[in-house]
Design a protein around this motif. Structure first.
Motif, mmCIF file in Angstrom:
data_model
loop_
_atom_site.group_PDB
_atom_site.id
_atom_site.type_symbol
_atom_site.label_atom_id
_atom_site.label_comp_id
_atom_site.label_asym_id
_atom_site.label_seq_id
_atom_site.Cartn_x
_atom_site.Cartn_y
_atom_site.Cartn_z
ATOM 1 N N ILE A 21 51.530 -4.970 6.175
ATOM 2 C CA ILE A 21 51.692 -6.150 5.318
ATOM 3 C C ILE A 21 50.342 -6.694 4.863
ATOM 4 C CG2 ILE A 21 52.381 -8.585 5.299
ATOM 5 C CD1 ILE A 21 54.726 -7.822 7.151
ATOM 6 N N ASN A 22 49.444 -6.883 5.816
ATOM 7 C CA ASN A 22 48.194 -7.583 5.511
ATOM 8 C C ASN A 22 47.157 -6.700 4.837
ATOM 9 O OD1 ASN A 22 48.452 -10.471 6.607
ATOM 10 N ND2 ASN A 22 49.266 -9.227 8.270
ATOM 11 N N LEU A 23 47.146 -5.408 5.138
ATOM 12 C CA LEU A 23 46.254 -4.506 4.413
ATOM 13 C C LEU A 23 46.731 -4.365 2.973
ATOM 14 C CD1 LEU A 23 43.930 -2.512 4.173
ATOM 15 C CD2 LEU A 23 45.418 -0.734 5.160
ATOM 16 N N ALA A 24 48.044 -4.210 2.785
ATOM 17 C CA ALA A 24 48.603 -4.107 1.430
ATOM 18 C C ALA A 24 48.283 -5.352 0.610
ATOM 19 C CB ALA A 24 50.115 -3.894 1.500
ATOM 20 N N ALA A 25 48.491 -6.530 1.204
ATOM 21 C CA ALA A 25 48.235 -7.780 0.499
ATOM 22 C C ALA A 25 46.751 -7.946 0.180
ATOM 23 C CB ALA A 25 48.722 -8.964 1.341
ATOM 24 N N GLY A 31 42.330 -6.444 -6.024
ATOM 25 C CA GLY A 31 42.509 -5.929 -7.383
ATOM 26 C C GLY A 31 43.144 -4.564 -7.492
ATOM 27 N N LYS A 32 43.521 -3.968 -6.352
ATOM 28 C CA LYS A 32 44.157 -2.664 -6.374
ATOM 29 C C LYS A 32 45.672 -2.814 -6.572
ATOM 30 C CE LYS A 32 40.302 -0.534 -5.588
ATOM 31 N NZ LYS A 32 39.674 0.264 -6.653
ATOM 32 N N LYS A 33 46.252 -1.869 -7.287
ATOM 33 C CA LYS A 33 47.708 -1.853 -7.476
ATOM 34 C C LYS A 33 48.327 -1.132 -6.282
ATOM 35 C CE LYS A 33 51.584 -2.421 -9.802
ATOM 36 N NZ LYS A 33 52.212 -3.753 -9.848
ATOM 37 N N ILE A 34 49.184 -1.836 -5.544
ATOM 38 C CA ILE A 34 49.678 -1.340 -4.261
ATOM 39 C C ILE A 34 51.204 -1.292 -4.225
ATOM 40 C CG2 ILE A 34 49.690 -1.721 -1.760
ATOM 41 C CD1 ILE A 34 46.903 -1.117 -2.897
ATOM 42 N N LEU A 35 51.728 -0.228 -3.616
ATOM 43 C CA LEU A 35 53.153 -0.156 -3.279
ATOM 44 C C LEU A 35 53.259 -0.051 -1.763
ATOM 45 C CD1 LEU A 35 56.179 0.162 -3.938
ATOM 46 C CD2 LEU A 35 55.799 2.641 -4.042
ATOM 47 N N LEU A 36 53.975 -0.977 -1.151
ATOM 48 C CA LEU A 36 54.251 -0.927 0.283
ATOM 49 C C LEU A 36 55.670 -0.401 0.478
ATOM 50 C CD1 LEU A 36 53.618 -1.466 3.243
ATOM 51 C CD2 LEU A 36 54.261 -3.858 2.892
ATOM 52 N N VAL A 37 55.780 0.736 1.138
ATOM 53 C CA VAL A 37 57.073 1.354 1.403
ATOM 54 C C VAL A 37 57.497 1.006 2.825
ATOM 55 C CG1 VAL A 37 58.358 3.525 1.549
ATOM 56 C CG2 VAL A 37 56.537 3.257 -0.163
ATOM 57 N N LEU A 242 40.914 -8.658 5.196
ATOM 58 C CA LEU A 242 40.138 -8.535 3.961
ATOM 59 C C LEU A 242 38.944 -7.610 4.176
ATOM 60 C CD1 LEU A 242 40.220 -12.176 2.563
ATOM 61 C CD2 LEU A 242 41.030 -10.124 1.370
ATOM 62 N N ASN A 243 38.316 -7.719 5.345
ATOM 63 C CA ASN A 243 37.205 -6.823 5.677
ATOM 64 C C ASN A 243 37.689 -5.378 5.809
ATOM 65 O OD1 ASN A 243 35.275 -8.846 5.687
ATOM 66 N ND2 ASN A 243 35.502 -9.270 7.878
ATOM 67 N N LEU A 244 38.866 -5.210 6.406
ATOM 68 C CA LEU A 244 39.444 -3.870 6.525
ATOM 69 C C LEU A 244 39.712 -3.286 5.144
ATOM 70 C CD1 LEU A 244 40.683 -1.537 8.174
ATOM 71 C CD2 LEU A 244 42.867 -2.777 8.107
ATOM 72 N N ALA A 245 40.271 -4.093 4.247
ATOM 73 C CA ALA A 245 40.570 -3.624 2.892
ATOM 74 C C ALA A 245 39.294 -3.158 2.187
ATOM 75 C CB ALA A 245 41.249 -4.731 2.089
ATOM 76 N N LYS A 246 38.214 -3.919 2.352
ATOM 77 C CA LYS A 246 36.941 -3.541 1.730
ATOM 78 C C LYS A 246 36.403 -2.244 2.325
ATOM 79 C CE LYS A 246 35.776 -8.366 0.789
ATOM 80 N NZ LYS A 246 34.970 -9.531 1.226
ATOM 81 N N PHE A 248 38.221 0.075 3.774
ATOM 82 C CA PHE A 248 39.181 1.105 3.352
ATOM 83 C C PHE A 248 38.826 1.616 1.956
ATOM 84 C CE2 PHE A 248 43.184 2.330 1.347
ATOM 85 C CZ PHE A 248 43.798 3.116 2.301
ATOM 86 N N ILE A 249 38.555 0.702 1.030
ATOM 87 C CA ILE A 249 38.204 1.079 -0.339
ATOM 88 C C ILE A 249 36.883 1.841 -0.369
ATOM 89 C CG2 ILE A 249 37.506 0.173 -2.593
ATOM 90 C CD1 ILE A 249 39.515 -2.141 -2.088
ATOM 91 N N LYS A 250 35.906 1.342 0.366
ATOM 92 C CA LYS A 250 34.596 1.991 0.432
ATOM 93 C C LYS A 250 34.703 3.401 0.968
ATOM 94 C CE LYS A 250 29.900 1.224 2.190
ATOM 95 N NZ LYS A 250 29.043 0.342 3.015
ATOM 96 N N LYS A 251 35.516 3.568 2.011
ATOM 97 C CA LYS A 251 35.713 4.883 2.625
ATOM 98 C C LYS A 251 36.357 5.860 1.633
ATOM 99 C CE LYS A 251 37.884 7.100 6.618
ATOM 100 N NZ LYS A 251 38.674 6.893 7.858
ATOM 101 N N ASN A 252 37.315 5.356 0.857
ATOM 102 C CA ASN A 252 38.013 6.225 -0.075
ATOM 103 C C ASN A 252 37.175 6.544 -1.316
ATOM 104 O OD1 ASN A 252 40.954 7.005 0.649
ATOM 105 N ND2 ASN A 252 40.718 4.929 1.435
ATOM 106 N N LYS A 253 36.221 5.695 -1.633
ATOM 107 C CA LYS A 253 35.285 6.023 -2.713
ATOM 108 C C LYS A 253 34.394 7.186 -2.313
ATOM 109 C CE LYS A 253 34.914 1.611 -5.159
ATOM 110 N NZ LYS A 253 34.048 0.417 -5.416
ATOM 111 N N LYS A 254 34.010 7.217 -1.039
ATOM 112 C CA LYS A 254 33.155 8.296 -0.534
ATOM 113 C C LYS A 254 33.858 9.638 -0.555
ATOM 114 C CE LYS A 254 30.243 5.524 2.554
ATOM 115 N NZ LYS A 254 29.874 5.271 3.973
ATOM 116 N N THR A 255 35.182 9.620 -0.291
ATOM 117 C CA THR A 255 35.938 10.871 -0.206
ATOM 118 C C THR A 255 36.585 11.272 -1.515
ATOM 119 O OG1 THR A 255 37.892 9.664 0.577
ATOM 120 C CG2 THR A 255 36.399 10.544 2.251
ATOM 121 N N ALA A 256 36.468 10.414 -2.537
ATOM 122 C CA ALA A 256 37.112 10.683 -3.829
ATOM 123 C C ALA A 256 36.444 11.870 -4.538
ATOM 124 C CB ALA A 256 37.016 9.453 -4.694
#
Length: 256
Positions: A21-25, A31-37, A242-246, A248-256
Protein backbone atom coordinates in the motif's frame (compact mmCIF):
# COMPACT_ATOMS: atom_id res chain seq x y z
CA UNK A 1 7.02 -0.69 -20.57
CA UNK A 2 6.15 -1.21 -16.91
CA UNK A 3 7.89 -3.52 -14.49
CA UNK A 4 5.92 -6.08 -12.47
CA UNK A 5 7.10 -6.55 -8.88
CA UNK A 6 5.58 -9.20 -6.59
CA UNK A 7 5.69 -8.59 -2.84
CA UNK A 8 5.90 -12.01 -1.27
CA UNK A 9 6.63 -13.80 1.99
CA UNK A 10 4.69 -16.87 3.07
CA UNK A 11 5.11 -15.81 6.69
CA UNK A 12 2.20 -13.60 7.76
CA UNK A 13 2.52 -10.38 9.72
CA UNK A 14 5.77 -9.20 8.16
CA UNK A 15 4.44 -5.90 6.80
CA UNK A 16 3.87 -7.15 3.26
CA UNK A 17 0.50 -5.49 2.62
CA UNK A 18 1.57 -2.38 4.54
CA UNK A 19 4.55 -2.19 2.20
CA UNK A 20 2.42 -2.81 -0.90
CA UNK A 21 0.00 0.00 0.00
CA UNK A 22 2.57 2.55 1.12
CA UNK A 23 5.22 1.88 -1.52
CA UNK A 24 2.55 2.09 -4.24
CA UNK A 25 1.18 5.34 -2.81
CA UNK A 26 4.65 6.86 -2.36
CA UNK A 27 5.71 5.99 -5.92
CA UNK A 28 2.48 7.52 -7.23
CA UNK A 29 2.92 10.72 -5.23
CA UNK A 30 6.48 11.04 -6.57
CA UNK A 31 4.97 10.94 -10.06
CA UNK A 32 5.07 7.33 -11.23
CA UNK A 33 1.97 5.68 -12.72
CA UNK A 34 1.26 2.68 -10.50
CA UNK A 35 -1.09 -0.31 -10.52
CA UNK A 36 -1.46 -2.18 -7.23
CA UNK A 37 -2.77 -5.71 -7.77
CA UNK A 38 -4.39 -7.21 -4.68
CA UNK A 39 -3.73 -10.95 -5.00
CA UNK A 40 -4.61 -11.79 -1.40
CA UNK A 41 -8.10 -13.16 -0.53
CA UNK A 42 -8.03 -11.07 2.66
CA UNK A 43 -8.28 -8.03 0.35
CA UNK A 44 -6.50 -5.81 2.87
CA UNK A 45 -4.73 -3.79 0.18
CA UNK A 46 -8.13 -3.06 -1.38
CA UNK A 47 -9.84 -1.98 1.84
CA UNK A 48 -6.68 -0.25 3.07
CA UNK A 49 -6.98 2.19 0.17
CA UNK A 50 -10.65 2.88 0.82
CA UNK A 51 -12.08 0.66 -1.94
CA UNK A 52 -15.08 -1.66 -1.72
CA UNK A 53 -14.16 -5.37 -1.50
CA UNK A 54 -17.70 -6.45 -2.49
CA UNK A 55 -17.36 -5.89 -6.21
CA UNK A 56 -16.03 -7.43 -9.39
CA UNK A 57 -12.39 -8.25 -8.69
CA UNK A 58 -9.28 -10.16 -9.74
CA UNK A 59 -11.04 -13.49 -9.15
CA UNK A 60 -13.42 -12.62 -11.99
CA UNK A 61 -10.40 -11.95 -14.23
CA UNK A 62 -8.85 -15.31 -13.37
CA UNK A 63 -12.09 -17.14 -14.14
CA UNK A 64 -12.54 -15.24 -17.41
CA UNK A 65 -15.70 -13.41 -16.35
CA UNK A 66 -14.18 -9.92 -16.52
CA UNK A 67 -11.23 -8.10 -18.04
CA UNK A 68 -8.75 -6.29 -15.82
CA UNK A 69 -9.10 -3.06 -17.78
CA UNK A 70 -12.83 -2.96 -16.95
CA UNK A 71 -12.50 -3.40 -13.18
CA UNK A 72 -9.36 -1.41 -12.34
CA UNK A 73 -10.24 1.44 -9.96
CA UNK A 74 -8.44 4.70 -9.28
CA UNK A 75 -7.41 5.32 -5.68
CA UNK A 76 -9.80 8.03 -4.43
CA UNK A 77 -7.16 10.53 -3.29
CA UNK A 78 -4.06 9.63 -5.33
CA UNK A 79 -4.40 10.40 -9.03
CA UNK A 80 -1.61 8.17 -10.35
CA UNK A 81 -2.49 5.09 -8.29
CA UNK A 82 -4.83 2.43 -9.69
CA UNK A 83 -5.95 -0.76 -7.94
CA UNK A 84 -6.98 -4.16 -9.26
CA UNK A 85 -9.12 -5.20 -6.27
CA UNK A 86 -9.54 -8.53 -4.52
CA UNK A 87 -12.13 -10.28 -2.35
CA UNK A 88 -12.57 -13.45 -0.30
CA UNK A 89 -13.73 -15.14 -3.53
CA UNK A 90 -10.09 -15.40 -4.55
CA UNK A 91 -9.80 -18.41 -2.21
CA UNK A 92 -11.70 -20.37 -4.86
CA UNK A 93 -9.07 -19.60 -7.48
CA UNK A 94 -6.67 -22.11 -5.91
CA UNK A 95 -8.98 -24.91 -7.07
CA UNK A 96 -10.07 -23.38 -10.36
CA UNK A 97 -6.53 -22.68 -11.53
CA UNK A 98 -5.88 -26.43 -11.45
CA UNK A 99 -8.54 -26.90 -14.12
CA UNK A 100 -7.40 -24.07 -16.40
CA UNK A 101 -4.92 -24.87 -19.16
CA UNK A 102 -1.61 -23.19 -18.32
CA UNK A 103 -3.25 -22.16 -15.06
CA UNK A 104 0.07 -21.11 -13.55
CA UNK A 105 0.36 -18.42 -16.26
CA UNK A 106 -3.14 -16.97 -15.86
CA UNK A 107 -2.08 -13.83 -14.00
CA UNK A 108 0.70 -13.18 -16.51
CA UNK A 109 -1.90 -13.22 -19.29
CA UNK A 110 -4.01 -10.74 -17.29
CA UNK A 111 -1.22 -8.30 -16.43
CA UNK A 112 1.05 -8.40 -19.48
CA UNK A 113 -1.28 -6.24 -21.65
CA UNK A 114 -1.35 -3.61 -18.85
CA UNK A 115 2.43 -3.10 -18.64
CA UNK A 116 2.62 -0.30 -21.25
CA UNK A 117 0.15 1.78 -19.21
CA UNK A 118 2.16 1.80 -15.97
CA UNK A 119 5.65 2.51 -14.68
CA UNK A 120 5.32 -0.22 -12.06
CA UNK A 121 2.76 -2.92 -11.28
CA UNK A 122 3.00 -4.13 -7.67
CA UNK A 123 1.37 -7.43 -6.68
CA UNK A 124 0.43 -7.94 -3.03
CA UNK A 125 0.66 -11.73 -2.63
CA UNK A 126 -1.10 -13.78 0.02
CA UNK A 127 0.95 -15.17 2.95
CA UNK A 128 1.20 -18.61 1.36
CA UNK A 129 2.97 -20.37 -1.47
CA UNK A 130 -0.20 -21.57 -3.22
CA UNK A 131 -1.18 -21.39 -6.87
CA UNK A 132 -2.22 -17.72 -6.77
CA UNK A 133 1.18 -16.72 -5.36
CA UNK A 134 2.88 -18.94 -7.94
CA UNK A 135 0.87 -17.09 -10.59
CA UNK A 136 2.20 -13.80 -9.26
CA UNK A 137 5.80 -15.07 -9.42
CA UNK A 138 5.31 -16.26 -12.99
CA UNK A 139 3.88 -12.86 -13.97
CA UNK A 140 6.53 -10.82 -12.14
CA UNK A 141 9.84 -9.44 -13.32
CA UNK A 142 11.12 -9.36 -9.75
CA UNK A 143 10.22 -10.17 -6.12
CA UNK A 144 10.43 -7.78 -3.17
CA UNK A 145 10.64 -9.68 0.12
CA UNK A 146 9.70 -7.92 3.39
CA UNK A 147 11.56 -9.32 6.42
CA UNK A 148 10.42 -8.25 9.87
CA UNK A 149 13.11 -7.50 12.46
CA UNK A 150 11.83 -10.07 14.93
CA UNK A 151 12.46 -13.61 16.16
CA UNK A 152 12.02 -16.30 13.46
CA UNK A 153 12.37 -13.58 10.78
CA UNK A 154 14.69 -15.68 8.63
CA UNK A 155 12.81 -18.91 9.31
CA UNK A 156 10.93 -19.96 6.20
CA UNK A 157 12.84 -17.65 3.89
CA UNK A 158 14.64 -20.69 2.52
CA UNK A 159 11.34 -22.17 1.38
CA UNK A 160 10.37 -18.94 -0.37
CA UNK A 161 13.78 -18.66 -2.04
CA UNK A 162 13.49 -22.28 -3.23
CA UNK A 163 10.07 -21.49 -4.71
CA UNK A 164 11.53 -18.46 -6.48
CA UNK A 165 14.43 -20.59 -7.76
CA UNK A 166 12.02 -23.28 -9.02
CA UNK A 167 9.80 -20.68 -10.70
CA UNK A 168 12.84 -19.13 -12.36
CA UNK A 169 14.15 -22.45 -13.66
CA UNK A 170 10.85 -23.87 -14.92
CA UNK A 171 8.33 -21.09 -15.56
CA UNK A 172 9.90 -17.61 -15.51
CA UNK A 173 13.63 -17.47 -16.36
CA UNK A 174 13.64 -13.66 -16.17
CA UNK A 175 12.53 -13.57 -12.51
CA UNK A 176 14.95 -11.72 -10.19
CA UNK A 177 14.98 -10.70 -6.53
CA UNK A 178 14.22 -6.97 -6.26
CA UNK A 179 15.49 -6.88 -2.72
CA UNK A 180 14.94 -7.66 0.95
CA UNK A 181 13.19 -4.96 2.97
CA UNK A 182 13.65 -4.81 6.73
CA UNK A 183 10.34 -3.95 8.44
CA UNK A 184 9.01 -3.39 11.98
CA UNK A 185 12.43 -2.20 13.13
CA UNK A 186 12.86 -0.93 16.69
CA UNK A 187 16.40 0.33 17.31
CA UNK A 188 15.94 -0.08 21.08
CA UNK A 189 15.75 -3.87 20.74
CA UNK A 190 18.95 -5.88 20.54
CA UNK A 191 17.15 -8.62 18.59
CA UNK A 192 16.01 -6.15 15.91
CA UNK A 193 19.59 -5.00 15.42
CA UNK A 194 20.80 -8.60 15.26
CA UNK A 195 18.26 -9.50 12.56
CA UNK A 196 19.13 -6.37 10.56
CA UNK A 197 22.82 -7.24 10.75
CA UNK A 198 22.19 -10.86 9.72
CA UNK A 199 20.08 -9.86 6.71
CA UNK A 200 22.68 -7.35 5.52
CA UNK A 201 25.55 -9.82 5.99
CA UNK A 202 23.71 -12.66 4.27
CA UNK A 203 22.08 -10.81 1.36
CA UNK A 204 24.50 -7.92 0.90
CA UNK A 205 23.50 -5.46 -1.82
CA UNK A 206 20.10 -7.15 -2.18
CA UNK A 207 19.05 -5.63 1.16
CA UNK A 208 17.49 -2.17 0.78
CA UNK A 209 19.31 0.63 2.63
CA UNK A 210 15.93 1.95 3.77
CA UNK A 211 14.53 0.32 6.91
CA UNK A 212 10.84 0.54 7.86
CA UNK A 213 10.60 1.41 11.54
CA UNK A 214 7.83 0.21 13.81
CA UNK A 215 5.27 3.02 13.72
CA UNK A 216 1.77 3.39 15.17
CA UNK A 217 0.57 5.56 12.29
CA UNK A 218 1.31 2.76 9.81
CA UNK A 219 -0.95 0.46 11.80
CA UNK A 220 -3.75 3.02 12.14
CA UNK A 221 -3.91 4.27 8.55
CA UNK A 222 -5.64 1.23 6.94
CA UNK A 223 -8.64 1.56 9.25
CA UNK A 224 -9.22 4.98 7.67
CA UNK A 225 -8.80 3.57 4.14
CA UNK A 226 -5.67 5.65 3.55
CA UNK A 227 -1.95 5.09 3.02
CA UNK A 228 0.19 6.55 5.81
CA UNK A 229 1.24 9.60 3.80
CA UNK A 230 -2.40 10.74 3.54
CA UNK A 231 -3.17 9.82 7.13
CA UNK A 232 -0.11 11.51 8.63
CA UNK A 233 2.47 12.75 6.12
CA UNK A 234 4.93 13.71 8.87
CA UNK A 235 4.93 10.30 10.54
CA UNK A 236 8.03 8.12 10.64
CA UNK A 237 6.24 5.47 8.57
CA UNK A 238 5.39 7.95 5.80
CA UNK A 239 8.95 9.22 5.65
CA UNK A 240 10.34 5.66 5.61
CA UNK A 241 8.17 4.64 2.65
CA UNK A 242 8.90 7.83 0.70
CA UNK A 243 12.61 7.08 1.17
CA UNK A 244 12.02 3.50 0.04
CA UNK A 245 10.20 4.74 -3.07
CA UNK A 246 13.14 7.01 -3.94
CA UNK A 247 15.63 4.16 -3.41
CA UNK A 248 13.42 1.82 -5.45
CA UNK A 249 13.33 4.27 -8.38
CA UNK A 250 17.07 4.91 -8.17
CA UNK A 251 17.79 1.18 -8.15
CA UNK A 252 15.61 0.60 -11.20
CA UNK A 253 17.27 3.43 -13.11
CA UNK A 254 20.60 1.67 -12.63
CA UNK A 255 19.25 -1.62 -13.97
CA UNK A 256 17.22 -0.10 -16.82
Amino acid sequence: MGKIVALANQKGGVGKTTTAINLAASLAVIGKKILLVDADPQANATSGLGLDINQVNIYDCITGNASAADIIQQCPEIKKLDVLPSSINLVGAETELLEIEDGQKRMKAILEPLKPSYDFILIDCSPSLGLVTLNALVAADSVLIPVQCEYFALEGLGKLLNTIKMTKSKLNPELEIEGFLLTMYDSRLRLANQVATEVREHFGALAFDTIIQRNTRLSEAPSYGKPALLYDAASTGSVNYLNLAKEFIKKNKKTA
